[in-house]
Write an enzyme that holds these catalytic residues in place. Sequence first.
Site, mmCIF file in Angstrom:
data_model
loop_
_atom_site.group_PDB
_atom_site.id
_atom_site.type_symbol
_atom_site.label_atom_id
_atom_site.label_comp_id
_atom_site.label_asym_id
_atom_site.label_seq_id
_atom_site.Cartn_x
_atom_site.Cartn_y
_atom_site.Cartn_z
ATOM 1 N N ARG A 45 44.213 -4.948 32.393
ATOM 2 C CA ARG A 45 43.547 -3.391 32.411
ATOM 3 C C ARG A 45 42.456 -3.639 31.048
ATOM 4 N NH1 ARG A 45 44.862 -1.612 28.171
ATOM 5 N NH2 ARG A 45 43.124 0.051 28.474
ATOM 6 N N GLY A 46 41.749 -2.537 31.304
ATOM 7 C CA GLY A 46 40.516 -2.373 30.302
ATOM 8 C C GLY A 46 39.435 -3.119 30.853
ATOM 9 N N ALA A 47 38.185 -2.254 30.677
ATOM 10 C CA ALA A 47 37.094 -2.902 31.246
ATOM 11 C C ALA A 47 36.645 -4.276 30.932
ATOM 12 C CB ALA A 47 35.920 -1.834 31.227
ATOM 13 N N ARG A 87 39.561 -2.442 41.810
ATOM 14 C CA ARG A 87 39.605 -1.045 41.305
ATOM 15 C C ARG A 87 38.060 -0.775 41.139
ATOM 16 N NH1 ARG A 87 42.338 -0.735 35.800
ATOM 17 N NH2 ARG A 87 42.378 1.525 36.265
ATOM 18 N N GLN A 191 48.641 4.399 28.065
ATOM 19 C CA GLN A 191 48.184 3.279 27.515
ATOM 20 C C GLN A 191 48.088 3.461 25.857
ATOM 21 O OE1 GLN A 191 47.017 4.634 30.327
ATOM 22 N NE2 GLN A 191 45.932 3.197 31.807
ATOM 23 N N ASP A 232 34.214 2.518 30.736
ATOM 24 C CA ASP A 232 34.370 1.598 32.114
ATOM 25 C C ASP A 232 33.028 1.599 32.655
ATOM 26 O OD1 ASP A 232 37.539 1.251 32.298
ATOM 27 O OD2 ASP A 232 37.248 3.213 31.476
ATOM 28 N N ASN A 242 34.987 7.038 31.386
ATOM 29 C CA ASN A 242 36.164 6.251 30.641
ATOM 30 C C ASN A 242 37.625 7.105 30.872
ATOM 31 O OD1 ASN A 242 36.908 4.550 28.660
ATOM 32 N ND2 ASN A 242 37.456 6.449 27.377
ATOM 33 N N LYS A 243 38.532 6.840 30.476
ATOM 34 C CA LYS A 243 39.765 7.004 30.654
ATOM 35 C C LYS A 243 39.862 8.529 30.779
ATOM 36 C CE LYS A 243 42.573 5.211 31.662
ATOM 37 N NZ LYS A 243 42.954 4.996 33.107
HETATM 38 O O1 MRU Z 1 43.037 2.334 33.766
HETATM 39 P P1 MRU Z 1 42.454 1.462 32.447
HETATM 40 O O2 MRU Z 1 43.761 1.334 31.506
HETATM 41 O O3 MRU Z 1 41.964 0.204 32.994
HETATM 42 O O4 MRU Z 1 41.465 2.247 31.895
HETATM 43 C C1 MRU Z 1 41.038 1.626 30.473
HETATM 44 C C2 MRU Z 1 39.907 2.553 29.892
HETATM 45 O O5 MRU Z 1 39.446 3.693 30.270
HETATM 46 C C3 MRU Z 1 39.393 2.097 28.737
HETATM 47 O O6 MRU Z 1 39.196 3.012 27.671
HETATM 48 C C4 MRU Z 1 37.957 1.216 29.126
HETATM 49 O O7 MRU Z 1 38.107 0.151 29.923
HETATM 50 C C5 MRU Z 1 37.445 0.608 27.864
HETATM 51 S S1 MRU Z 1 38.556 -0.833 27.326
HETATM 52 C C6 MRU Z 1 37.773 -1.646 25.940
#
Ligand code: MRU
Length: 345
Positions: A45-47, A87, A191, A232, A242-243
């Site tokens: 996970r994480g963009a 996703r 997270q 994201d 973003n999250k």
């Molecule tokens: O659902 P996730 O854990 O993939 O969401 C991730 C986020 O929102 C992060 O803040 C974003 O991807 C940036 S990671 C460098």
Amino acid sequence: VERSLSWDGTAVVTVDQTALPADYRLLRLSTVDELIAALQRLAIRGAPAIGVAAALGVALAARARTHDGVLDEPALRRDAERLAAARPTAVNLAWGVKRALSRVDGGADAILAEALAMVEEDERLNRAAAARAADLVRWLCPDRPLRLLTHCNTGGLATVAWGTALGAIRALHEAGRVAEVLAGETRPLLQGARLTAWELRRAGIPHRLCADSAGPTAIATGLVDAVLVGADRIAVNGDVANKVGTYSLASAAERAGIPFVVVAPESTVDNSLPTGAGIEIEQRAAEEVTTLAGTLIAPEGTAAYNPAFDVTPAALVTAIVTETRVITPAADSATESLATLGLAG
Ligand code: MRU
């Protein structure tokens, strides 16, 4: 620096982010279906990480779809479409798929080479964006030990290595500038608690964990000098997905007059989207909200509203920092922008 994603010659090797902080466990993914499942259950996970993983997934598919040296391109494109749809919100996923597929004429080896180039370049891009963001924060908040707030996880785990917003925090820490990091736990999947607190501890950065709902009041009561988050998907006007929980932090930061800084690679900017209104927000299962570590915490059958992301309007964003530039959406309409002060680019 240790990498959270790599290629072992036949499979993708990754840290299982669902097992942390209890276990540091490696996963070996040797088919595109295993990789899609890992993306969907947030093992990866994480963009930035999902962008690179997606490219490696195309490489896996290309190898599986090559028989007697001939690549079945229509079959590969079907696999690629399934990967890109794993996703919806982080644009890096589709970007990674597209970039790997751009080498289809060279066959499976060329696709793998492109994916491996992406693995190699990720840390360099993150370090460049993070260093620039650290400089910006030092300039915005001069001459004092910094109390920073971050949300979700944007560290080495969310990327191949180093991280974006957490990379900037690491850079500030190396410069001796961090007094404390407040990490929002990041409900519902934690997270922040499971991953960011783990990374901060390993890096020796002083920190406290807080409930997401405590973030805005920490900002309002003067406990925070700047908010640093990742992204994201970023629209052309500077709206930032973003999250979920990011928007309330940005609102509080604006009201308190402290900087709200987004750190992300250029691959997170969606040049096809004029504003954030066009960003598809992933809706996830109700169980993520109604249960905690497998235990029901709401009456059986309770319905849930569970968007995984929110969109922060550009007007609340002090700066978006990438490996190549500083964008200042909130200042764009103001007379004195960071650009006129010589900080852009
Ligand atoms: O659902 P996730 O854990 O993939 O969401 C991730 C986020 O929102 C992060 O803040 C974003 O991807 C940036 S990671 C460098």
